[in-house]
Motif scaffolding. Structure first.
Motif, PDB file in Angstrom:
ATOM      1  N   VAL A 202       0.817  -1.211   0.000  1.00 53.17           N
ATOM      2  CA  VAL A 202       0.000   0.000   0.000  1.00 53.17           C
ATOM      3  C   VAL A 202       0.856   1.269   0.000  1.00 53.17           C
ATOM      4  O   VAL A 202       0.340   2.377  -0.160  1.00 53.17           O
TER       5      VAL A 202
ATOM      6  N   LEU B 295      -7.003  -3.112   3.355  1.00 55.70           N
ATOM      7  CA  LEU B 295      -5.728  -3.581   2.801  1.00 55.70           C
ATOM      8  C   LEU B 295      -6.025  -4.553   1.670  1.00 55.70           C
ATOM      9  O   LEU B 295      -6.985  -5.316   1.742  1.00 55.70           O
TER      10      LEU B 295
ATOM     11  N   THR C  37      -4.627   5.569   2.340  1.00 53.98           N
ATOM     12  CA  THR C  37      -4.969   4.623   3.395  1.00 53.98           C
ATOM     13  C   THR C  37      -5.667   5.358   4.537  1.00 53.98           C
ATOM     14  O   THR C  37      -5.560   6.578   4.648  1.00 53.98           O
TER      15      THR C  37
END
Length: 189
Positions: A46, A100, A51
């Motif tokens: 990521v 995720l 996020t």
């Protein structure tokens, strides 16, 4: 013809049993491999992408940080929030990470240099740059100041008003903070 049907049926049963055994073995192997994954292995794909993380908020409700995961170390992550504010988060302060991907990085493939770049190393960079910061402690207390020294398990901060520099007349007090007491550090630009 009857014998041919019997042999064909036996062959199909044998193939079905082989496929079931292979499927069970693959599922078991996947579970065993997942047991070796760490949170940083799950987060490494990521890096460079948006996020959202829930972090310790102390006496208040947990805080949600969102932005781009800019960097990731063995025990820390760096989130660049909208407006280019950087937030350094010790991994132990994470409560949850949203969405995720299914893909994970290989465990232990971060390299020997990354293993040395722990939270203390990054905090020493803030000291070197004389960066003014806002520190959120795990009890919910916020401190504004400039990190001045990093020990093996503590950070010393010269507390001063936001927008001021750590100069003799501007420092209100000096704090020595155990690293485990830091929820996150937001760099002030």
């Amino acid at each position: 013809m009857r014998w041919e049907d019997l042999f064909a049926d036996l062959e199909l049963q044998w193939e079905a049993n082989e496929a079931a055994e292979l499927s069970a073995e693959l599922a078991d192997r996947s579970r065993r491999e997942a047991a070796y994954l760490r949170l940083i292995d799950r987060m490494r794909p990521v890096v460079g992408h948006p996020t959202r993380c829930r972090v310790v908020g102390g006496q208040r409700a947990p805080e949600i940080l969102h932005g781009t995961l800019a960097a990731l170390g063995m025990d820390w992550l760096l989130i660049t929030e909208p407006g280019a504010t950087e937030v350094l988060v010790p991994v132990r302060s994470l409560l949850a990470v949203e969405n995720l991907p299914v893909v994970s990085a290989q465990p232990g493939h971060e390299g020997p240099l990354a293993a040395k770049l722990d939270l203390r190393y990054v905090l020493r960079g803030l000291v070197r740059d004389r960066s003014a910061c806002t520190l959120m402690l795990v009890d919910g207390v916020t401190l504004h100041g400039t990190p001045v020294r990093v020990g093996s398990d503590f950070l010393e901060v010269a507390e001063h008003a936001v927008g001021e520099f750590a100069r003799r007349g501007q420092i209100r007090s000096g704090w020595t903070i155990p690293l485990d007491a830091i929820a996150y550090v937001r760099r002030i630009h």
